[in-house]
Design an enzyme around this catalytic site. Structure first.
Site, PDB file in Angstrom:
ATOM      1  N   GLY A   1      21.479  66.752 115.238  1.00  0.00           N
ATOM      2  CA  GLY A   1      21.494  66.215 113.883  1.00  0.00           C
ATOM      3  C   GLY A   1      22.141  64.843 113.798  1.00  0.00           C
ATOM      4  O   GLY A   1      23.347  64.707 114.004  1.00  0.00           O
TER       5      GLY A   1
ATOM      6  N   PRO B   1      12.589  70.004 119.679  1.00  0.00           N
ATOM      7  CA  PRO B   1      11.205  70.353 119.351  1.00  0.00           C
ATOM      8  C   PRO B   1      10.840  69.721 118.014  1.00  0.00           C
ATOM      9  O   PRO B   1      11.581  69.876 117.035  1.00  0.00           O
ATOM     10  CB  PRO B   1      11.233  71.886 119.254  1.00  0.00           C
ATOM     11  CG  PRO B   1      12.667  72.261 119.062  1.00  0.00           C
ATOM     12  CD  PRO B   1      13.500  71.165 119.615  1.00  0.00           C
TER      13      PRO B   1
ATOM     14  N   MET C   1       7.471  69.103 115.367  1.00  0.00           N
ATOM     15  CA  MET C   1       6.075  69.391 115.070  1.00  0.00           C
ATOM     16  C   MET C   1       5.240  68.114 115.042  1.00  0.00           C
ATOM     17  O   MET C   1       5.660  67.101 114.482  1.00  0.00           O
ATOM     18  CB  MET C   1       5.953  70.098 113.716  1.00  0.00           C
ATOM     19  CG  MET C   1       6.505  71.517 113.711  1.00  0.00           C
ATOM     20  SD  MET C   1       5.715  72.602 114.912  1.00  0.00           S
ATOM     21  CE  MET C   1       4.065  72.733 114.220  1.00  0.00           C
TER      22      MET C   1
ATOM     23  N   HIS D   1      21.969  72.603 114.408  1.00  0.00           N
ATOM     24  CA  HIS D   1      21.667  71.435 113.575  1.00  0.00           C
ATOM     25  C   HIS D   1      22.722  71.443 112.476  1.00  0.00           C
ATOM     26  O   HIS D   1      22.733  72.322 111.617  1.00  0.00           O
ATOM     27  CB  HIS D   1      20.256  71.545 112.999  1.00  0.00           C
ATOM     28  CG  HIS D   1      19.838  70.338 112.223  1.00  0.00           C
ATOM     29  ND1 HIS D   1      18.521  70.024 111.973  1.00  0.00           N
ATOM     30  CD2 HIS D   1      20.555  69.344 111.635  1.00  0.00           C
ATOM     31  CE1 HIS D   1      18.445  68.903 111.266  1.00  0.00           C
ATOM     32  NE2 HIS D   1      19.679  68.491 111.045  1.00  0.00           N
TER      33      HIS D   1
ATOM     34  N   CYS E   1      13.768  75.681 110.882  1.00  0.00           N
ATOM     35  CA  CYS E   1      12.723  74.962 110.163  1.00  0.00           C
ATOM     36  C   CYS E   1      12.712  75.380 108.696  1.00  0.00           C
ATOM     37  O   CYS E   1      12.631  76.570 108.385  1.00  0.00           O
ATOM     38  CB  CYS E   1      11.363  75.227 110.791  1.00  0.00           C
ATOM     39  SG  CYS E   1      10.026  74.361 109.942  1.00  0.00           S
TER      40      CYS E   1
ATOM     41  N   LYS F   1      17.967  78.060 117.988  1.00  0.00           N
ATOM     42  CA  LYS F   1      18.267  76.795 117.293  1.00  0.00           C
ATOM     43  C   LYS F   1      18.337  77.105 115.807  1.00  0.00           C
ATOM     44  O   LYS F   1      17.416  77.691 115.243  1.00  0.00           O
ATOM     45  CB  LYS F   1      17.190  75.744 117.580  1.00  0.00           C
ATOM     46  CG  LYS F   1      17.486  74.375 116.959  1.00  0.00           C
ATOM     47  CD  LYS F   1      16.463  73.329 117.411  1.00  0.00           C
ATOM     48  CE  LYS F   1      16.880  71.915 116.974  1.00  0.00           C
ATOM     49  NZ  LYS F   1      16.691  71.689 115.536  1.00  0.00           N
TER      50      LYS F   1
END
Length: 335
Positions: free
Chosen positions: A218, A23, A25, A177, A106, A145
């Site tokens: 990552g 995902p 943004m 990640h 995030c 995530k």
């Protein structure tokens, strides 16, 4: 709407997360996902993160909109109030999504202030409550995530405790990640590049929780690297590389899923989008909404610069967007 479409499944009969696109943004919107689906039938695609507030108090139909061609498809949510996340998970299931994913990775200031994203790694009990509430609300999978830590909370023991608590709440699939997130002093962009990748930490999580599905995210850039990581992990997730070099996905079904379906050429990938773009234009949309996601299709061969110019600069000057699209497609003829 019942979610009755066919899914790619793994050896346990679950939705396959062997290869997915992260995902992102402003990037993985419905037009981007439709385009990526032309290149790979089996890749699991994710929406951009949608906050619970946007879904519950905004134009939920717009945020949930997608084409059935995008399946298998997961909705990523940002939020930290269990009841709100449960309500949004229900909306996702009703709209036909295959999975709901909670963003605990995030690092941006904007989401931190709303208790969304990586800052939640400091609150594993709350994340567990969120996951439990969503799992009780829907029958589709609920996944998480996350990063391997945040500044001030980056020990392996804390990461193991985080995964353990969320696992006890019923989450079976974690996308890791393999960087910490530095919440004070680094921009989101720097957080994708400055903290070092530590794949060995994610691998230790897989060893300590062998029954969980652990997906690595990552810094992965090639299908060769994917093959290598799949020796250790249950799946791999690509982000920026999949966006900037989307033609990589054309080889995914054959190399990672054992498919014998023919691989689209770059030109055929362009042609497969023409009808979709025509329909979008007929709705009053702009071709740029779609083609901005296709600029990387010409990466790596002569004509790429002209291709990008046509679809990112000239596109704003033309009265005949489809004619310009065809002109760009001709540059890919034979590729």
């Amino acid at each position: 709407m019942e979610n009755s479409h066919s899914q790619v499944t793994d050896f346990k009969g679950n939705l396959s997360r062997r290869f997915s696109v992260a995902p992102m943004m402003d990037w993985t919107d419905r037009h981007c996902r439709f385009f990526l689906r032309q290149l790979s039938a089996h890749t699991l695609l994710y929406t951009e993160m949608v906050t619970t507030g946007a879904l519950l108090h905004g134009d939920s139909a717009r945020f949930l909109r997608h084409d059935e061609a995008e399946y298998p498809l997961a909705l990523q949510l940002g939020g930290s109030v269990p009841a709100e996340l449960a309500a949004c998970a229900k909306l996702a299931e009703a709209a036909g999504y295959d999975e709901v994913n909670l963003n605990v990775g995030c690092p941006s200031d904007r989401v931190q202030n709303n208790m969304i994203g990586a800052c939640l790694m400091a609150h594993p009990t709350l994340v567990a409550e969120c996951v439990r509430a969503m799992r009780e609300a829907v029958s589709i999978p609920v996944t998480v995530k996350h990063r391997i830590g945040i500044d001030g909370r980056d020990s392996y023991a804390e990461l193991r405790d985080f995964v353990g608590q969320i696992c006890e709440a019923g989450c079976q699939s974690f996308t890791v990640h393999a960087r910490i997130a530095i919440l004070s002093g680094l921009s989101p962009k720097e957080n994708r590049e400055v903290p070092p990748l530590r794949y060995e930490v994610a691998a230790q999580i897989k060893r300590d929780f062998p029954d969980l599905e652990i997906i690595l995210n990552g810094g992965i850039k090639t299908l060769e690297a994917c093959q290598q990581h799949l020796q250790t992990f249950d799946g791999v997730m690509l982000g920026r590389e999949a966006y900037h070099n989307p033609y990589l996905l054309a080889q995914v079904d054959r190399q990672l899923f054992g498919s014998d379906a023919p691989m689209l050429s770059r030109f055929e990938a362009m042609q497969s989008m023409r009808g979709y773009i025509a329909a979008h234009l007929a709705e009053g949309g702009s071709m740029h909404h779609v083609t901005r996601h296709m600029l990387g299709l010409a990466q790596g061969f002569k004509g790429a610069r002209r291709f990008r110019q046509l679809l990112s600069v000239d596109i704003h000057k033309t009265a005949e967007p489809l004619a310009l699209f065809d002109q760009a497609a001709q540059l890919l003829q034979g590729h």
